[in-house]
Scaffold this motif. Structure first.
Motif, PDB file in Angstrom:
ATOM      1  N   SER A   3     -22.820 107.369  74.949  1.00 43.83           N
ATOM      2  CA  SER A   3     -23.281 106.164  74.242  1.00 43.83           C
ATOM      3  C   SER A   3     -24.707 106.303  73.736  1.00 43.83           C
ATOM      4  N   SER A   4     -25.132 107.527  73.482  1.00 36.96           N
ATOM      5  CA  SER A   4     -26.466 107.709  72.929  1.00 36.96           C
ATOM      6  C   SER A   4     -26.564 106.980  71.590  1.00 36.96           C
ATOM      7  N   GLY A   5     -27.715 106.354  71.356  1.00 39.99           N
ATOM      8  CA  GLY A   5     -27.935 105.683  70.077  1.00 39.99           C
ATOM      9  C   GLY A   5     -28.073 104.177  70.201  1.00 39.99           C
ATOM     10  N   GLY A  34     -39.199 113.696  74.499  1.00 44.32           N
ATOM     11  CA  GLY A  34     -37.816 113.409  74.099  1.00 44.32           C
ATOM     12  C   GLY A  34     -37.868 112.390  72.974  1.00 44.32           C
ATOM     13  N   LEU A  35     -37.437 112.793  71.790  1.00 43.63           N
ATOM     14  CA  LEU A  35     -37.539 111.898  70.616  1.00 43.63           C
ATOM     15  C   LEU A  35     -36.159 111.592  70.046  1.00 43.63           C
ATOM     16  N   GLY A  36     -35.205 111.310  70.936  1.00 46.21           N
ATOM     17  CA  GLY A  36     -33.892 110.853  70.492  1.00 46.21           C
ATOM     18  C   GLY A  36     -33.948 109.349  70.272  1.00 46.21           C
ATOM     19  N   ALA A  37     -32.779 108.696  70.437  1.00 44.42           N
ATOM     20  CA  ALA A  37     -32.716 107.257  70.185  1.00 44.42           C
ATOM     21  C   ALA A  37     -33.698 106.499  71.080  1.00 44.42           C
ATOM     22  N   VAL A  38     -33.759 106.884  72.349  1.00 48.69           N
ATOM     23  CA  VAL A  38     -34.653 106.185  73.285  1.00 48.69           C
ATOM     24  C   VAL A  38     -36.116 106.476  72.952  1.00 48.69           C
ATOM     25  N   GLY A  39     -36.441 107.756  72.796  1.00 49.39           N
ATOM     26  CA  GLY A  39     -37.833 108.130  72.518  1.00 49.39           C
ATOM     27  C   GLY A  39     -38.341 107.499  71.234  1.00 49.39           C
ATOM     28  N   VAL A  92     -42.719 115.106  72.146  1.00 53.81           N
ATOM     29  CA  VAL A  92     -42.282 116.450  72.541  1.00 53.81           C
ATOM     30  C   VAL A  92     -40.773 116.504  72.338  1.00 53.81           C
ATOM     31  N   ARG A  93     -40.309 117.542  71.660  1.00 51.53           N
ATOM     32  CA  ARG A  93     -38.868 117.722  71.477  1.00 51.53           C
ATOM     33  C   ARG A  93     -38.597 119.200  71.219  1.00 51.53           C
ATOM     34  N   ARG A  94     -37.315 119.561  71.185  1.00 51.75           N
ATOM     35  CA  ARG A  94     -36.966 120.984  70.963  1.00 51.75           C
ATOM     36  C   ARG A  94     -37.061 121.361  69.509  1.00 51.75           C
ATOM     37  N   THR A  95     -36.657 120.436  68.635  1.00 48.68           N
ATOM     38  CA  THR A  95     -36.698 120.725  67.195  1.00 48.68           C
ATOM     39  C   THR A  95     -38.006 120.175  66.621  1.00 48.68           C
ATOM     40  N   PRO A  96     -38.604 120.848  65.618  1.00 43.19           N
ATOM     41  CA  PRO A  96     -39.950 120.452  65.192  1.00 43.19           C
ATOM     42  C   PRO A  96     -40.033 119.228  64.287  1.00 43.19           C
ATOM     43  N   ASN A 125     -41.239 106.701  83.462  1.00 42.79           N
ATOM     44  CA  ASN A 125     -39.971 107.448  83.479  1.00 42.79           C
ATOM     45  C   ASN A 125     -38.794 106.517  83.251  1.00 42.79           C
ATOM     46  N   VAL A 126     -38.282 106.536  82.007  1.00 43.32           N
ATOM     47  CA  VAL A 126     -37.058 105.790  81.698  1.00 43.32           C
ATOM     48  C   VAL A 126     -35.914 106.773  81.425  1.00 43.32           C
ATOM     49  N   ALA A 127     -36.092 108.027  81.875  1.00 47.04           N
ATOM     50  CA  ALA A 127     -35.070 109.054  81.623  1.00 47.04           C
ATOM     51  C   ALA A 127     -34.147 109.169  82.837  1.00 47.04           C
ATOM     52  N   LEU A 169     -41.522 103.385  86.879  1.00 47.46           N
ATOM     53  CA  LEU A 169     -40.320 104.202  87.098  1.00 47.46           C
ATOM     54  C   LEU A 169     -39.069 103.337  87.029  1.00 47.46           C
ATOM     55  N   ASP A 170     -38.123 103.759  86.194  1.00 45.52           N
ATOM     56  CA  ASP A 170     -36.842 103.046  86.080  1.00 45.52           C
ATOM     57  C   ASP A 170     -35.695 103.889  86.627  1.00 45.52           C
ATOM     58  N   ALA A 171     -35.960 105.187  86.854  1.00 47.18           N
ATOM     59  CA  ALA A 171     -34.895 106.109  87.285  1.00 47.18           C
ATOM     60  C   ALA A 171     -35.421 106.963  88.434  1.00 47.18           C
TER      61      ALA A 171
HETATM   62  P1  NDP Z   1     -30.714 111.755  72.622  1.00 40.00           P
HETATM   63  O1  NDP Z   1     -29.722 112.830  72.834  1.00 40.00           O
HETATM   64  O2  NDP Z   1     -30.654 110.896  71.411  1.00 40.00           O
HETATM   65  O3  NDP Z   1     -32.195 112.393  72.643  1.00 40.00           O
HETATM   66  C1  NDP Z   1     -32.603 113.334  73.599  1.00 40.00           C
HETATM   67  C2  NDP Z   1     -33.975 113.847  73.196  1.00 40.00           C
HETATM   68  O4  NDP Z   1     -34.468 114.705  74.248  1.00 40.00           O
HETATM   69  C3  NDP Z   1     -33.972 114.691  71.917  1.00 40.00           C
HETATM   70  O5  NDP Z   1     -35.082 114.335  71.123  1.00 40.00           O
HETATM   71  C4  NDP Z   1     -34.119 116.115  72.413  1.00 40.00           C
HETATM   72  O6  NDP Z   1     -34.791 116.983  71.536  1.00 40.00           O
HETATM   73  C5  NDP Z   1     -35.000 115.879  73.629  1.00 40.00           C
HETATM   74  N1  NDP Z   1     -34.974 117.004  74.563  1.00 40.00           N
HETATM   75  C6  NDP Z   1     -33.914 117.652  75.089  1.00 40.00           C
HETATM   76  N2  NDP Z   1     -34.323 118.635  75.915  1.00 40.00           N
HETATM   77  C7  NDP Z   1     -35.680 118.603  75.888  1.00 40.00           C
HETATM   78  C8  NDP Z   1     -36.696 119.354  76.525  1.00 40.00           C
HETATM   79  N3  NDP Z   1     -36.401 120.376  77.355  1.00 40.00           N
HETATM   80  N4  NDP Z   1     -37.995 119.033  76.289  1.00 40.00           N
HETATM   81  C9  NDP Z   1     -38.310 118.024  75.436  1.00 40.00           C
HETATM   82  N5  NDP Z   1     -37.393 117.268  74.803  1.00 40.00           N
HETATM   83  C10 NDP Z   1     -36.095 117.561  75.030  1.00 40.00           C
HETATM   84  O7  NDP Z   1     -30.639 110.857  73.926  1.00 40.00           O
HETATM   85  P2  NDP Z   1     -31.118 109.329  74.120  1.00 40.00           P
HETATM   86  O8  NDP Z   1     -32.445 109.162  73.485  1.00 40.00           O
HETATM   87  O9  NDP Z   1     -30.028 108.396  73.773  1.00 40.00           O
HETATM   88  O10 NDP Z   1     -31.262 109.286  75.707  1.00 40.00           O
HETATM   89  C11 NDP Z   1     -32.141 110.180  76.350  1.00 40.00           C
HETATM   90  C12 NDP Z   1     -31.994 110.054  77.842  1.00 40.00           C
HETATM   91  O11 NDP Z   1     -32.578 108.830  78.281  1.00 40.00           O
HETATM   92  C13 NDP Z   1     -30.552 109.987  78.347  1.00 40.00           C
HETATM   93  O12 NDP Z   1     -29.972 111.273  78.470  1.00 40.00           O
HETATM   94  C14 NDP Z   1     -30.719 109.304  79.686  1.00 40.00           C
HETATM   95  O13 NDP Z   1     -30.985 110.257  80.674  1.00 40.00           O
HETATM   96  C15 NDP Z   1     -31.945 108.421  79.475  1.00 40.00           C
HETATM   97  N6  NDP Z   1     -31.565 107.009  79.335  1.00 40.00           N
HETATM   98  C16 NDP Z   1     -31.974 106.146  80.299  1.00 40.00           C
HETATM   99  C17 NDP Z   1     -31.646 104.824  80.223  1.00 40.00           C
HETATM  100  C18 NDP Z   1     -32.114 103.869  81.265  1.00 40.00           C
HETATM  101  O14 NDP Z   1     -31.412 102.926  81.576  1.00 40.00           O
HETATM  102  N7  NDP Z   1     -33.289 104.058  81.835  1.00 40.00           N
HETATM  103  C19 NDP Z   1     -30.791 104.298  79.136  1.00 40.00           C
HETATM  104  C20 NDP Z   1     -30.483 105.290  78.123  1.00 40.00           C
HETATM  105  C21 NDP Z   1     -30.850 106.599  78.243  1.00 40.00           C
HETATM  106  P3  NDP Z   1     -34.255 117.297  70.042  1.00 40.00           P
HETATM  107  O15 NDP Z   1     -34.419 115.997  69.299  1.00 40.00           O
HETATM  108  O16 NDP Z   1     -35.157 118.345  69.531  1.00 40.00           O
HETATM  109  O17 NDP Z   1     -32.824 117.707  70.203  1.00 40.00           O
END
Ligand code: NDP
Length: 306
Positions: free
Chosen positions: A85-87, A140-145, A162-166, A221-223, A247-249
């Motif tokens: 459910s990412s996003g 981590g710059l995905g949906a959450v970041g 910070v992320r893997r892709t530039p 930490n919300v990861a 801290l949430d996790a």
């Molecule tokens: P996404 O897959 O959209 O994004 C993940 C991001 O992490 C990407 O930007 C990716 O980089 C980056 N990443 C992966 N590996 C590394 C690394 N080694 N160093 C730095 N960056 C890295 O996931 P979401 O944003 O949807 O969710 C992220 C995480 O947040 C989830 O997996 C979950 O663990 C946590 N989460 C916690 C919640 C809570 O209730 N507290 C709710 C939702 C999520 P790149 O973009 O370059 O691929």
């Protein structure tokens, strides 16, 4: 992929009542029912947790973004599609992260603590600060970041990531690679973690990272708990290597009563509630609906893990 019967596993009750999601999906072609661990009557499930019997299904949708509790290799071997459910968490977790940063900066948590004792306790003059102009590094710059970054930018913070892709997303001024983590956190007042828990990120935030951070910096930490070495975090806060954390996790959830984290004044604990919102089931339903339609049309599933 042919889905005639779709189950909503009762484990989603950790986030919302299972029937709310089932009801939201009832207009779909597949029959939708709430199921327990016996999933022999369905072809696919939406679920919070993994159950061994899911490996006999066509498709499993995890209602969380993090699927670190799922045996991904077993799904691959079984030929069972796994989606996540990412996003959908940018707003909820983004607001949670901003909320705890505001609380730490504006000392709201200490006021609430004092309120419990009916105590009028102003902070000392040099304790409170504003988020405006402070630097935030989002790991981590995905949906959450990105959800955190956009909101922090809106409050005038200087955001790095910070992320893997530039590629540099909007609201982020600089992007660092994972092997530049120490440099990325060195000048930050807040370091927010938003990565998945993987082999690369497990224990990524260790004593050396805390040493690289400012003495007045906070970790958010919300990861996942496993991204941080908990003992190193406790030592860093106790020894004043960093100022504190939100801290949430946690490595073990619920956080055990004996954890030293509970007793640290500048550690703000939320019970993995960062993504909770009363609309969560609607957001999951939209993802499941989209993938049910893709499955019926023999198109690739979105958010496919394996
Ligand atoms: P996404 O897959 O959209 O994004 C993940 C991001 O992490 C990407 O930007 C990716 O980089 C980056 N990443 C992966 N590996 C590394 C690394 N080694 N160093 C730095 N960056 C890295 O996931 P979401 O944003 O949807 O969710 C992220 C995480 O947040 C989830 O997996 C979950 O663990 C946590 N989460 C916690 C919640 C809570 O209730 N507290 C709710 C939702 C999520 P790149 O973009 O370059 O691929």
């Amino acid at each position: 992929m042919h889905i005639d019967r779709l189950g909503v596993h009762e484990s989603v009750g950790a986030i919302f009542p299972p029937e709310t999601l089932a009801e939201q999906l009832r207009s779909l072609d597949p029959d939708v029912t709430v199921v327990g661990d016996d999933v022999s009557a369905v072809d696919a499930v939406a679920t919070f947790g993994h159950v061994e019997a899911f490996l006999d299904l066509e498709w499993v949708h995890c209602v969380r973004a993090g699927y670190d509790d799922f045996p991904v290799a077993d799904y691959r071997d079984a030929g069972t599609a796994l989606t996540n459910s990412s996003g959908i968490h940018g707003a909820s977790v983004g607001e949670t992260a901003l909320g705890v940063m505001l609380s730490l900066a504006r000392r709201l948590h200490t006021a609430r603590d004092a309120q419990a004792d009916r105590e009028w306790a102003q902070p000392t003059w040099d304790e409170p600060f504003t988020l405006m102009d402070e630097r935030l590094t989002v790991v981590g710059l995905g949906a959450v970041g990105r959800g955190i970054a956009s909101r922090a930018d809106g409050l005038g913070m200087r955001v790095a990531g910070v992320r893997r892709t530039p590629a540099r997303p909007p609201h982020v001024r600089e992007v660092y690679a994972p092997d530049e983590l120490h440099e990325a956190v060195a000048d930050a007042r807040f370091v927010a973690l938003a990565t998945p828990l993987t082999e690369e990120t497990a224990g990524m935030v260790d004593a050396a990272v805390f040493e690289a951070m400012r003495e007045d910096a906070y970790l958010v930490n919300v990861a996942r708990g496993g991204v941080v070495e908990t003992d190193a975090l406790v030592a860093a806060v106790e020894d004043g290597v960093i100022a504190g954390a939100a801290l949430d996790a946690f490595e073990t959830e619920p956080l055990p009563a004996a954890s030293p984290l509970w007793d640290l004044d500048d550690v703000l604990i939320t019970p993995h509630s960062g993504a909770m919102t009363r609309d969560y089931y609607r957001d999951v339903a939209a993802l499941v609906r989209q993938n049910a339609l893709h499955a019926a049309a023999d198109e690739a599933l979105v958010n496919r893990v394996v």
